[in-house]
Design an enzyme around this catalytic site. Sequence first.
Site: not given
Length: 345
Positions: A90-91, A94, A103, A107, A110, A112, A271, A308, A315
């Site tokens: 995206r950037y 990085r 995981c 959560c 999340c 995702r 998000d 974000d 962000k």
Amino acid sequence: MELWQERSRNSILCSDLVAQRFGLDSHALAQVVERYPMRITPHQFELIRQADDPLGCQVIPDPRELLDDSLLVDPLNEEQLSPVPHLVHRYPYRVLLLVAGSCFSYCRFCTRKRKVGCSSMSVSLGDILKGIDYIAEHPEVNEVILSGGDPLTMSDRLLDDVLARLSRIPHLQVVRIGSRAPVVMPERITDALCALLRRYQPVYFLTHFNHPREITEATVEACQRLVRSGVIVANQTVLLRGVNDNSETLFKLFHTLYRLQIRPYYLHQMDLTCGTSHFRTRLEDGIAIMDDLRGPLSGLAVPSYIVDLPGGHGKVPVTPDYVQRLGDHARLRAADGTLVDYPQS
Ligand code: SF4
């Protein structure tokens, strides 16, 4: 088998067990789990007092998840920003490399959520190697963030292999690991893991505490082991309604993390993820909390409050309007609300 692997095997996957322990409707819970899987580590399960307490509601399925279809399945547009599977670019400088297909715990909030605990999340070694090749072919990329899933669900051997391959890419300068292991599976932060990470400095470790009650003797020990090994540990917190959406809770959390040499890095606005709207707070609430924290909290302990943006726009910091621009000078708002003139040149 190592202790953490054994503990991970004993994670709670059965919604009936959760319903029984907390007096919930097992049928309703099973329906949620059918769409959004559940996994709770033994460490977390022991800390939960009630289903709707700040630790319970982070991991116990809630029927409201199924009522919310208004938000976005992939709020950060990650699927569209993946030039190769399991890598998000995206950037310019990085990339995010999704090296793990699971995981330690799932959560409920999340980003995702669309794939957590599902087969679409699984990553093969071939996928990881393709991602590493992509980084090697893109000299502009100087930083990689290992995420997933949780990269620490990988064995030390696999993690070592991935880090060794990345360390051979000349233009890659920094590795960041995003993991909730110190919070939910502190047993995973072994001396052997710390020794492994020490070999690949600079490694930044980004963990994810959301509430002061997650800071226990075991999680403190895990973080201290990381810090002692020379890894720089920072924390990101998600602002969650009913969990930490008040100044007192976040003051205690950020101050304690700071004292433990864990830098509070981001406070994330939730998000816009489908199935999570019951956790969302308003931007004004976050701004007011940040206003309360500045001053009482040491500057080093104040995270950036960020959003974000949906659609993969990245962000942006959310700050109250501290600056009024008035031609060649400005007026800045002090913490007590006073407007102070400030020359621009
Ligand atoms: S540990 Fe991270 S990736 Fe896994 S469910 Fe929680 S927030 Fe999502």
